[in-house]
Design a protein around this motif. Structure first.
Motif, mmCIF file in Angstrom:
data_model
loop_
_atom_site.group_PDB
_atom_site.id
_atom_site.type_symbol
_atom_site.label_atom_id
_atom_site.label_comp_id
_atom_site.label_asym_id
_atom_site.label_seq_id
_atom_site.Cartn_x
_atom_site.Cartn_y
_atom_site.Cartn_z
ATOM 1 N N ALA A 88 -6.504 5.428 4.471
ATOM 2 C CA ALA A 88 -5.878 6.603 3.871
ATOM 3 C C ALA A 88 -4.854 6.185 2.828
ATOM 4 C CB ALA A 88 -5.225 7.461 4.949
ATOM 5 N N ARG A 89 -4.753 6.967 1.762
ATOM 6 C CA ARG A 89 -3.766 6.724 0.707
ATOM 7 C C ARG A 89 -3.029 8.016 0.387
ATOM 8 N NH1 ARG A 89 -5.788 5.486 -4.680
ATOM 9 N NH2 ARG A 89 -3.596 5.086 -5.167
ATOM 10 N N ASN A 90 -1.758 7.877 0.156
ATOM 11 C CA ASN A 90 -0.953 8.950 -0.401
ATOM 12 C C ASN A 90 -0.702 8.565 -1.852
ATOM 13 O OD1 ASN A 90 0.914 10.893 -1.099
ATOM 14 N ND2 ASN A 90 2.234 10.586 0.691
ATOM 15 N N THR A 99 -0.030 8.750 6.214
ATOM 16 C CA THR A 99 -1.349 8.115 6.169
ATOM 17 C C THR A 99 -1.700 7.470 7.510
ATOM 18 O OG1 THR A 99 -0.349 6.114 5.222
ATOM 19 C CG2 THR A 99 -1.286 7.721 3.682
#
Length: 330
Positions: A88-90, A99
């Protein structure tokens, strides 16, 4: 449908999207900071991009919160099995989301559907990107070969100040020759130390360069020999950009970095005559061109027979902006 994770800064997004569309994707559309969708991709083209981190097969688009991402994954149908990892990336920290929580929650959904978690060498990677109020969920299919740092200009056998960064050089090659890659002939008529030619060769193109200075032609030859494999197809000769020793339509694309500053004479030419002449020769030998310079040469490009499809102003440092002209033979 696919989604792309764009690299660079916010000001690079239009540039990044066009590079991807020219060299590896179709119908690219920005949907959130650092994210774009694409109708289709050429999987083997994605690793050669400079300003795209990777591409994923789109599972779904939703709101930028963990519960919504979980709902998308729970509702999705897919024919996959084996081991999995969730990444996951923000993007640029633009979303109010954890994330770590996203990876944990989505991983639980996949385990419930029969997957085993393998964070080191998974069969499949689920990419989840949050940006502002958008979340894109997808299965990773390709990522960029991020080896640009290993080719820093200062590490080349032949180096001159002002040499272009490899990441930018790769992007300009893709913009110029993308539709014809990898089986393209790319010409740089002002090749300098050969940075653009190195990147052209590394994406599989036939790289051909000329330079009016014998020192530069010799240095570019040394650099290409250092970075390209023995079976790569490349040639460098001493020559005048306003009178190239090539037949009409001999190349698929021309890409060059014009001299900067206000020099009165360059290789016997006024700067304006040199660039105008090089543009005329480029239009004679190729249908596509990217010209990089410290100012706009759009009027001269149009006079030389080019249509300006796009132009970008890109900050290099406080005293230099690069003007990138993406040209198509009119």
């Amino acid at each position: 449908m696919y989604y792309l994770e764009l690299a660079g800064e916010a000001t690079d997004e239009r540039f990044a999207a066009l590079e991807a569309e020219r060299a590896a994707a179709s119908a690219v559309e920005r949907v959130a900071p650092g994210l774009a969708t694409a109708r289709g991709i050429r999987v083997d083209g994605v690793p050669t991009l400079a300003y795209t981190r990777g591409a994923s097969e789109l599972v779904g688009r939703t709101d930028a919160d963990v519960a919504s991402a979980v709902a998308v994954l729970e509702a999705a149908s897919f024919d996959r099995a084996g081991t999995v990892a969730v990444r996951a990336r923000n993007v640029r920290s633009t979303a109010d989301v954890s994330t770590a929580d996203a990876e944990r929650a989505l991983g639980t959904v996949l385990v419930d559907r029969g997957f085993a978690v393998d964070l080191d060498d998974p069969d499949h990677v689920l990419r989840v990107c949050f940006a502002e109020d958008v979340c894109l969920v997808g299965w990773a299919v390709a990522e960029r070969e991020a080896a640009f740092g290993s080719r820093a200009p200062t590490d080349r056998p032949f180096f001159q100040p002002g040499s272009m960064a490899p990441m930018d050089a790769r992007a300009y090659v893709n913009l110029a020759a993308g539709p014809a890659l990898p089986d393209a002939t790319v010409v740089d008529p002002m090749c300098g130390t050969g940075g653009l030619l190195v990147e052209a060769g590394l994406v599989g193109a036939r790289a051909v360069g000329t330079d009016a200075q014998a020192k530069m032609a010799t240095g570019a030859t040394e650099n290409l020999g250092h970075y390209l494999d023995a079976d790569a197809d490349w040639h460098v000769v001493r020559g005048d950009a306003t009178g190239l020793p090539f037949a009409a339509d001999a190349a698929d694309a021309v890409v060059f970095d014009a001299p900067y500053g206000r020099q009165s004479k360059i290789a016997g030419h006024d700067l304006s005559d040199l660039v105008a002449g090089a543009l005329e020769e480029a239009a004679r030998i190729a249908p596509s061109c990217v010209l990089v310079a410290d100012r706009s040469w759009s009027a001269e490009a149009e006079d030389a027979g080019w249509a300006v499809d796009a132009r970008f102003e890109r900050r290099v440092h406080r005293s230099l902006d690069r003007h990138v002209h993406v040209l198509r033979r009119a």
